[in-house]
Enzyme design. Structure first.
Site, PDB file in Angstrom:
ATOM      1  N   LYS A 104       0.834  -1.209   0.000  1.00 18.57           N
ATOM      2  CA  LYS A 104       0.000   0.000   0.000  1.00 18.57           C
ATOM      3  C   LYS A 104       0.868   1.258   0.000  1.00 18.57           C
ATOM      4  O   LYS A 104       0.639   2.179  -0.773  1.00 18.57           O
ATOM      5  CB  LYS A 104      -0.938  -0.025   1.219  1.00 18.57           C
ATOM      6  CG  LYS A 104      -1.871   1.166   1.297  1.00 18.57           C
ATOM      7  CD  LYS A 104      -3.142   0.834   2.060  1.00 18.57           C
ATOM      8  CE  LYS A 104      -2.952   0.746   3.557  1.00 18.57           C
ATOM      9  NZ  LYS A 104      -2.711   2.052   4.199  1.00 18.57           N
ATOM     10  N   SER A 105       1.856   1.307   0.879  1.00 20.67           N
ATOM     11  CA  SER A 105       2.717   2.496   0.953  1.00 20.67           C
ATOM     12  C   SER A 105       3.398   2.761  -0.389  1.00 20.67           C
ATOM     13  O   SER A 105       3.470   3.901  -0.852  1.00 20.67           O
ATOM     14  CB  SER A 105       3.806   2.293   2.013  1.00 20.67           C
ATOM     15  OG  SER A 105       3.245   2.266   3.291  1.00 20.67           O
ATOM     16  N   ARG A 130       2.893   5.956  -3.333  1.00 17.14           N
ATOM     17  CA  ARG A 130       4.039   6.751  -3.785  1.00 17.14           C
ATOM     18  C   ARG A 130       4.281   6.584  -5.279  1.00 17.14           C
ATOM     19  O   ARG A 130       4.666   7.536  -5.969  1.00 17.14           O
ATOM     20  CB  ARG A 130       5.283   6.348  -2.976  1.00 17.14           C
ATOM     21  CG  ARG A 130       5.187   6.827  -1.510  1.00 17.14           C
ATOM     22  CD  ARG A 130       6.079   6.009  -0.606  1.00 17.14           C
ATOM     23  NE  ARG A 130       6.204   6.540   0.740  1.00 17.14           N
ATOM     24  CZ  ARG A 130       5.323   6.355   1.733  1.00 17.14           C
ATOM     25  NH1 ARG A 130       4.226   5.641   1.520  1.00 17.14           N
ATOM     26  NH2 ARG A 130       5.540   6.863   2.932  1.00 17.14           N
ATOM     27  N   GLY A 135      -5.243   7.866   5.563  1.00 13.23           N
ATOM     28  CA  GLY A 135      -4.337   8.836   6.167  1.00 13.23           C
ATOM     29  C   GLY A 135      -3.112   9.071   5.305  1.00 13.23           C
ATOM     30  O   GLY A 135      -2.600  10.194   5.215  1.00 13.23           O
ATOM     31  N   ARG A 176      -8.614  11.965  12.715  1.00  7.95           N
ATOM     32  CA  ARG A 176      -7.166  11.756  12.877  1.00  7.95           C
ATOM     33  C   ARG A 176      -6.400  13.083  12.854  1.00  7.95           C
ATOM     34  O   ARG A 176      -6.767  14.011  12.146  1.00  7.95           O
ATOM     35  CB  ARG A 176      -6.661  10.779  11.804  1.00  7.95           C
ATOM     36  CG  ARG A 176      -7.362   9.430  11.955  1.00  7.95           C
ATOM     37  CD  ARG A 176      -6.866   8.415  10.979  1.00  7.95           C
ATOM     38  NE  ARG A 176      -5.479   8.086  11.196  1.00  7.95           N
ATOM     39  CZ  ARG A 176      -4.764   7.337  10.381  1.00  7.95           C
ATOM     40  NH1 ARG A 176      -5.332   6.834   9.290  1.00  7.95           N
ATOM     41  NH2 ARG A 176      -3.514   7.067  10.648  1.00  7.95           N
ATOM     42  N   GLN A 206       4.788   9.244   7.274  1.00 11.21           N
ATOM     43  CA  GLN A 206       3.869  10.123   6.548  1.00 11.21           C
ATOM     44  C   GLN A 206       4.311  11.577   6.666  1.00 11.21           C
ATOM     45  O   GLN A 206       4.273  12.326   5.691  1.00 11.21           O
ATOM     46  CB  GLN A 206       2.447   9.946   7.075  1.00 11.21           C
ATOM     47  CG  GLN A 206       1.876   8.579   6.727  1.00 11.21           C
ATOM     48  CD  GLN A 206       0.481   8.359   7.271  1.00 11.21           C
ATOM     49  OE1 GLN A 206      -0.049   9.175   8.019  1.00 11.21           O
ATOM     50  NE2 GLN A 206      -0.115   7.246   6.901  1.00 11.21           N
ATOM     51  N   ASP A 225       2.064  -1.050  11.838  1.00  9.77           N
ATOM     52  CA  ASP A 225       0.722  -1.470  11.421  1.00  9.77           C
ATOM     53  C   ASP A 225       0.427  -2.921  11.790  1.00  9.77           C
ATOM     54  O   ASP A 225      -0.692  -3.398  11.578  1.00  9.77           O
ATOM     55  CB  ASP A 225       0.573  -1.307   9.898  1.00  9.77           C
ATOM     56  CG  ASP A 225       0.567   0.162   9.490  1.00  9.77           C
ATOM     57  OD1 ASP A 225       0.211   1.018  10.321  1.00  9.77           O
ATOM     58  OD2 ASP A 225       0.923   0.454   8.332  1.00  9.77           O
ATOM     59  N   LYS A 264      -4.324   5.752  14.874  1.00 13.40           N
ATOM     60  CA  LYS A 264      -4.421   5.096  13.553  1.00 13.40           C
ATOM     61  C   LYS A 264      -5.892   5.128  13.114  1.00 13.40           C
ATOM     62  O   LYS A 264      -6.666   5.923  13.618  1.00 13.40           O
ATOM     63  CB  LYS A 264      -3.872   3.665  13.651  1.00 13.40           C
ATOM     64  CG  LYS A 264      -2.370   3.624  13.939  1.00 13.40           C
ATOM     65  CD  LYS A 264      -1.568   4.208  12.813  1.00 13.40           C
ATOM     66  CE  LYS A 264      -0.081   4.227  13.107  1.00 13.40           C
ATOM     67  NZ  LYS A 264       0.674   4.965  12.094  1.00 13.40           N
TER      68      LYS A 264
HETATM   69  C1  S3P Z   1       2.612   4.882   6.247  1.00  9.42           C
HETATM   70  C2  S3P Z   1       3.171   5.262   7.432  1.00  9.42           C
HETATM   71  C3  S3P Z   1       2.653   4.844   8.745  1.00  9.42           C
HETATM   72  C4  S3P Z   1       1.686   3.666   8.623  1.00  9.42           C
HETATM   73  C5  S3P Z   1       0.716   3.855   7.502  1.00  9.42           C
HETATM   74  C6  S3P Z   1       1.445   3.988   6.175  1.00  9.42           C
HETATM   75  C7  S3P Z   1       3.193   5.374   4.983  1.00  9.42           C
HETATM   76  O1  S3P Z   1       1.959   5.924   9.328  1.00  9.42           O
HETATM   77  O2  S3P Z   1       0.990   3.487   9.832  1.00  9.42           O
HETATM   78  O3  S3P Z   1      -0.173   2.754   7.419  1.00  9.42           O
HETATM   79  O4  S3P Z   1       2.858   4.831   3.904  1.00  9.42           O
HETATM   80  O5  S3P Z   1       4.010   6.303   5.036  1.00  9.42           O
HETATM   81  P1  S3P Z   1       2.700   7.021  10.257  1.00  9.42           P
HETATM   82  O6  S3P Z   1       3.551   7.861   9.408  1.00  9.42           O
HETATM   83  O7  S3P Z   1       1.557   7.802  10.867  1.00  9.42           O
HETATM   84  O8  S3P Z   1       3.452   6.220  11.274  1.00  9.42           O
END
Ligand code: S3P
Length: 450
Positions: A30-31, A35, A108, A136, A183, A334, A361
């Site tokens: 997902k991350s 990007r 988020g 959030r 993030q 996570d 979260k």
């Molecule tokens: C993520 C960073 C994390 C993670 C989120 C995905 C990202 O959040 O919990 O599911 O893709 O950069 P935080 O930056 O709030 O720790």
């Protein structure tokens, strides 16, 4: 987007259904998918992304990039390996004014990273989201992006809905991260892409580094220096020019986590999970489960899309409770809901600390998991910054429910796994949120028990 109408809730009871055996492949990370879409949308020309996660969160990012001028479409049918996408980017500095609010759904990551992008473009954007996302905290990105010159009007408590007016030109900053958050780091780096000069992040505690890797891969001038105490100094030069790429997204270790834990807990299991990303900033769960006695082997290690990947062979194991080192938290942030389920069946006590971030979260994951596991018959106590869990020593949990998932995909999937390791099953009140990150979760699970 995730429907929030309670009358549409989709409850399901997850029950024990024999060992998990065979081979599965989890969807794209997902991350990395977020990007990949964002950077492709900023590179002039055609980028091709294979294995893109087609969960609702990533589709929210794709829709936002389209609303700001990029083309982003799936080509052909998505298959076992995810979607193949073509993106035509507009170039750094050329994002267009969106004509309507950007609906971020439950995501988020979309919200905070896109706030970074918009912050250094001469456009104004309204960000909205579902009931979970609208609770959030956004102050953590508002702070650095305001220093760069962006202007915010947020809802009370610095939440969504939020209006952001980008700065042109933005001002480069040196920013020390006050929370370990990829993030926040990524929001500032993405804002730095269209900011003249050098934007610097000081990161005392390492967090996932996908943004840094991918920005370098797209040709941005980004350097990383590591001090003797481990602090990372990340510098990016704007105004950058990104080159379109072909890239492949590796499987998501955060999605694999549910099947890793399930295979460890259900007697007789021997499951291969193919193509799992093993970036060290994401692999904390595997190390902790091994410390608890979990049998997890890495087969065929290789590189995919600039990230380390392997197939994981997971066998049922007798787990023992441990005190989890809080230093590993960022590399498995996570995965704690899944770890709590593993701890509930381990022998002895598992103690977790330093997890304040779990309270902000998609839900308050400490409170919600404590309530959920207790309802399923586990022995759990909640502290300010962690949970303490007395495991059953391998006996199945009694089961129970319905479990309130609070629009949190990872609560739903964790408690589904708890159901597989229970006598009477665990009922989850709503499985719809699972589609935000892992739309094929239930079909993969059902396929294993046929
Ligand atoms: C993520 C960073 C994390 C993670 C989120 C995905 C990202 O959040 O919990 O599911 O893709 O950069 P935080 O930056 O709030 O720790």
């Amino acid at each position: 987007m995730t429907a929030t109408d309670p009358s549409q809730m989709r409850p399901r009871r997850f029950t024990a259904d024999g060992p998990l055996r065979g081979r599965i492949r989890v969807p794209g990370d997902k991350s990395i998918s977020h990007r990949a879409l964002m950077l492709s949308a900023l590179a002039v020309g055609e980028s091709r992304i294979s294995g893109l996660l087609e969960g609702e969160d990533v589709l929210a990012t794709a829709a936002a990039m389209r609303a700001m001028g990029a083309q982003a479409e799936r080509i052909g049918a998505s298959n076992d390996s995810g979607g193949e996408w073509l993106v035509y980017g507009v170039g750094v500095g050329s994002l267009l004014q969106p004509q309507a609010a950007l609906d971020m759904g439950n995501s988020g990551t979309s919200t905070r990273l896109l706030m970074g992008l918009v912050a250094s473009h001469p456009i104004t954007a309204m960000f909205t989201g579902d009931a979970s996302l609208s609770k959030r905290p956004m102050q953590r990105v508002i702070d650095p992006l305001s220093l760069m010159g962006a202007d915010f009007t947020a809802s009370p408590g610095s939440t969504l809905p939020l209006m952001l007016r980008g700065a042109s030109p933005a001002v480069p900053i040196t920013y020390r991260l006050p929370v370990a958050s990829a993030q926040v780091k990524s929001a500032v780096l993405l804002a730095g892409l269209n900011t003249p000069g050098i934007t610097t992040i000081i990161e005392p505690v390492p967090t996932r580094d996908h943004s840094e890797r991918m920005l370098q891969g797209f040709g941005a001038e980004l350097t990383i220096d590591i001090n003797a105490d481990g602090t990372r100094i990340i510098r990016i030069r704007g105004e950058a020019e990104l080159r379109p790429q072909r890239m492949e997204v590796p499987g998501d270790p955060s999605s694999a986590a549910f099947f890793i834990v399930a295979a460890l807990l259900v007697p007789g299991s021997e499951l291969t999970i193919a193509n799992v990303g093993l970036n060290s900033t994401r692999a904390g769960l595997i190390a902790v489960l091994r410390q608890m006695g979990g049998d997890i082997a890495e087969v065929n290690p290789r590189q995919v899309g600039g990230e380390p990947v392997a197939d994981l062979l997971v066998r049922h194991s007798a787990l023992t409770g441990i005190a989890v080192d809080p230093a590993v938290a960022p590399s498995m942030i996570d995965e704690f809901p899944a770890l709590f389920v593993a701890a509930a069946l381990a022998k002895g006590r598992t103690v977790t600390t330093g997890l304040d971030e779990l309270r902000v979260k998609e839900s308050d994951r400490l409170a919600v998991m404590a309530t959920a596991l207790t309802a399923a018959g586990a022995r759990v106590s909640e502290q300010e910054d962690g949970l303490t869990i007395e495991g059953t020593g391998g006996d199945p949990l009694p089961g129970g429910g319905p479990i309130a998932t609070h629009l949190d995909h990872r609560i739903a999937m964790s408690m589904a796994i708890a159901g597989l390791a229970s006598r009477n099953g665990v009922e989850v009140d709503d499985t719809r949120p699972i589609a935000t990150s892992f739309p094929t979760f239930e079909s993969l699970l059902d396929g294993l028990s046929q």
